[in-house]
Motif scaffolding. Structure first.
Motif, PDB file in Angstrom:
ATOM      1  N   ASN A  32       0.867  -1.169   0.000  1.00  0.00           N
ATOM      2  CA  ASN A  32       0.000   0.000   0.000  1.00  0.00           C
ATOM      3  C   ASN A  32       0.913   1.232   0.000  1.00  0.00           C
ATOM      4  OD1 ASN A  32      -2.681  -1.342   0.557  1.00  0.00           O
ATOM      5  ND2 ASN A  32      -1.532  -2.015   2.348  1.00  0.00           N
ATOM      6  N   MET A  33       0.684   2.126  -0.930  1.00  0.00           N
ATOM      7  CA  MET A  33       1.569   3.283  -1.074  1.00  0.00           C
ATOM      8  C   MET A  33       0.841   4.565  -0.695  1.00  0.00           C
ATOM      9  SD  MET A  33       4.329   1.876  -2.039  1.00  0.00           S
ATOM     10  CE  MET A  33       5.257   3.384  -2.346  1.00  0.00           C
ATOM     11  N   GLY A  34       1.586   5.477  -0.124  1.00  0.00           N
ATOM     12  CA  GLY A  34       0.985   6.743   0.270  1.00  0.00           C
ATOM     13  C   GLY A  34       1.904   7.913   0.001  1.00  0.00           C
ATOM     14  N   TRP A  35       1.297   9.060  -0.176  1.00  0.00           N
ATOM     15  CA  TRP A  35       2.013  10.332  -0.230  1.00  0.00           C
ATOM     16  C   TRP A  35       1.566  11.174   0.967  1.00  0.00           C
ATOM     17  CZ3 TRP A  35       6.010  11.742  -3.265  1.00  0.00           C
ATOM     18  CH2 TRP A  35       6.231  11.049  -4.451  1.00  0.00           C
ATOM     19  N   PHE A  36       2.546  11.717   1.651  1.00  0.00           N
ATOM     20  CA  PHE A  36       2.298  12.624   2.764  1.00  0.00           C
ATOM     21  C   PHE A  36       3.042  13.922   2.468  1.00  0.00           C
ATOM     22  CE2 PHE A  36       0.360   9.957   6.120  1.00  0.00           C
ATOM     23  CZ  PHE A  36       0.457   8.722   5.506  1.00  0.00           C
ATOM     24  N   ARG A  37       2.693  14.964   3.187  1.00  0.00           N
ATOM     25  CA  ARG A  37       3.425  16.212   3.041  1.00  0.00           C
ATOM     26  C   ARG A  37       3.575  16.878   4.397  1.00  0.00           C
ATOM     27  NH1 ARG A  37      -1.117  19.778  -0.292  1.00  0.00           N
ATOM     28  NH2 ARG A  37      -2.510  20.206   1.484  1.00  0.00           N
ATOM     29  N   GLN A  38       4.625  17.680   4.485  1.00  0.00           N
ATOM     30  CA  GLN A  38       4.892  18.386   5.730  1.00  0.00           C
ATOM     31  C   GLN A  38       5.431  19.767   5.418  1.00  0.00           C
ATOM     32  OE1 GLN A  38       7.496  16.329   8.468  1.00  0.00           O
ATOM     33  NE2 GLN A  38       6.703  17.487  10.194  1.00  0.00           N
ATOM     34  N   PRO A  98       2.913  -2.420   4.365  1.00  0.00           N
ATOM     35  CA  PRO A  98       2.744  -3.800   3.909  1.00  0.00           C
ATOM     36  C   PRO A  98       1.320  -4.080   3.464  1.00  0.00           C
ATOM     37  CG  PRO A  98       2.970  -3.728   6.283  1.00  0.00           C
ATOM     38  CD  PRO A  98       3.273  -2.356   5.786  1.00  0.00           C
ATOM     39  N   ARG A  99       1.185  -5.101   2.654  1.00  0.00           N
ATOM     40  CA  ARG A  99      -0.122  -5.482   2.135  1.00  0.00           C
ATOM     41  C   ARG A  99      -1.090  -5.815   3.254  1.00  0.00           C
ATOM     42  NH1 ARG A  99      -0.806  -9.717  -2.832  1.00  0.00           N
ATOM     43  NH2 ARG A  99      -3.035 -10.113  -2.646  1.00  0.00           N
ATOM     44  N   THR A 100      -0.546  -6.267   4.380  1.00  0.00           N
ATOM     45  CA  THR A 100      -1.374  -6.691   5.514  1.00  0.00           C
ATOM     46  C   THR A 100      -1.772  -5.539   6.433  1.00  0.00           C
ATOM     47  OG1 THR A 100       0.672  -7.178   6.707  1.00  0.00           O
ATOM     48  CG2 THR A 100      -0.394  -9.006   5.551  1.00  0.00           C
ATOM     49  N   ALA A 101      -1.377  -4.322   6.092  1.00  0.00           N
ATOM     50  CA  ALA A 101      -1.712  -3.181   6.947  1.00  0.00           C
ATOM     51  C   ALA A 101      -3.226  -3.006   7.032  1.00  0.00           C
ATOM     52  CB  ALA A 101      -1.072  -1.919   6.387  1.00  0.00           C
ATOM     53  N   ILE A 102      -3.674  -2.528   8.172  1.00  0.00           N
ATOM     54  CA  ILE A 102      -5.097  -2.272   8.369  1.00  0.00           C
ATOM     55  C   ILE A 102      -5.497  -1.098   7.476  1.00  0.00           C
ATOM     56  CG2 ILE A 102      -6.856  -1.607  10.044  1.00  0.00           C
ATOM     57  CD1 ILE A 102      -5.060  -2.879  12.199  1.00  0.00           C
ATOM     58  N   LEU A 103      -6.459  -1.333   6.594  1.00  0.00           N
ATOM     59  CA  LEU A 103      -6.809  -0.334   5.593  1.00  0.00           C
ATOM     60  C   LEU A 103      -7.278   0.975   6.216  1.00  0.00           C
ATOM     61  CD1 LEU A 103      -8.553  -2.538   2.894  1.00  0.00           C
ATOM     62  CD2 LEU A 103      -6.171  -1.828   3.045  1.00  0.00           C
ATOM     63  N   SER A 104      -7.981   0.892   7.328  1.00  0.00           N
ATOM     64  CA  SER A 104      -8.490   2.106   7.963  1.00  0.00           C
ATOM     65  C   SER A 104      -7.375   2.958   8.548  1.00  0.00           C
ATOM     66  CB  SER A 104      -9.502   1.742   9.048  1.00  0.00           C
ATOM     67  OG  SER A 104      -8.882   0.957  10.058  1.00  0.00           O
ATOM     68  N   MET A 105      -6.180   2.394   8.641  1.00  0.00           N
ATOM     69  CA  MET A 105      -5.051   3.129   9.213  1.00  0.00           C
ATOM     70  C   MET A 105      -4.179   3.792   8.149  1.00  0.00           C
ATOM     71  SD  MET A 105      -5.117   3.088  12.448  1.00  0.00           S
ATOM     72  CE  MET A 105      -3.427   3.550  12.808  1.00  0.00           C
ATOM     73  N   LEU A 106      -4.497   3.586   6.892  1.00  0.00           N
ATOM     74  CA  LEU A 106      -3.593   4.012   5.840  1.00  0.00           C
ATOM     75  C   LEU A 106      -3.541   5.521   5.645  1.00  0.00           C
ATOM     76  CD1 LEU A 106      -4.060   1.194   3.204  1.00  0.00           C
ATOM     77  CD2 LEU A 106      -2.107   1.607   4.688  1.00  0.00           C
ATOM     78  N   ARG A 107      -4.360   6.266   6.356  1.00  0.00           N
ATOM     79  CA  ARG A 107      -4.224   7.724   6.333  1.00  0.00           C
ATOM     80  C   ARG A 107      -3.293   8.207   7.442  1.00  0.00           C
ATOM     81  NH1 ARG A 107      -9.414  11.208   4.594  1.00  0.00           N
ATOM     82  NH2 ARG A 107      -9.859  10.177   2.604  1.00  0.00           N
ATOM     83  N   HIS A 108      -2.762   7.291   8.202  1.00  0.00           N
ATOM     84  CA  HIS A 108      -1.903   7.633   9.320  1.00  0.00           C
ATOM     85  C   HIS A 108      -0.469   7.202   9.025  1.00  0.00           C
ATOM     86  CE1 HIS A 108      -5.455   8.485  11.802  1.00  0.00           C
ATOM     87  NE2 HIS A 108      -5.990   7.460  11.188  1.00  0.00           N
ATOM     88  N   SER A 109       0.461   8.066   9.336  1.00  0.00           N
ATOM     89  CA  SER A 109       1.862   7.781   9.017  1.00  0.00           C
ATOM     90  C   SER A 109       2.380   6.543   9.741  1.00  0.00           C
ATOM     91  CB  SER A 109       2.736   8.990   9.349  1.00  0.00           C
ATOM     92  OG  SER A 109       2.617   9.336  10.711  1.00  0.00           O
TER      93      SER A 109
END
Length: 125
Positions: A32-38, A98-109
């Motif tokens: 699961n891939m994400g983009w964050f910004r700071q 990882p693929r096994t990450a909890i989907l609801s958490m994917l907005r959290h770093s």
């Protein structure tokens, strides 16, 4: 997984930039891939994510302006940013969970195990 982010730069308000995230020598298809910004003095915030299944997710501030995608070879994740605003100025980081990450958490770093070095986006008014 070593991630490399690139594509940042200086652009005028209303302009576009395309960011790239690569993991040299390997594919990102199982992550699961994400983009964050700071921005300076602010907390890191979620921008967009694409799950290993291909499902996309966007922060409300960028929805309709930004698009996250993977290339066919699954080696690069892109963030197309259109209609940029000065408020979009920040260091942008790509991250892999990882693929096994909890989907609801994917907005959290905290869900992400691997991070790129960041690429700076500056939008002038």
């Amino acid at each position: 997984v070593q991630l490399q982010a690139s594509g940042g730069g200086l652009v005028q308000a209303g302009g576009s930039l395309r960011l790239f995230c690569e993991a040299p020598g390997r594919t990102l298809s199982g992550y699961n891939m994400g983009w964050f910004r700071q921005a300076p003095g602010q907390e890191r915030e979620f921008v967009a994510g694409i799950r290993w299944s291909g499902a996309e997710d966007y922060a409300s501030l960028v929805k309709g302006r930004f698009t996250i995608s993977r290339d066919m070879a699954k080696t690069t994740v892109h963030l197309q940013m259109n209609s940029l605003e000065p408020e979009d100025s920040a260091a942008y980081y790509c991250a892999a969970a990882p693929r096994t990450a909890i989907l609801s958490m994917l907005r959290h770093s905290k869900a992400y195990d691997y991070w790129g070095q960041g690429t700076l986006v500056t939008v002038s008014s």
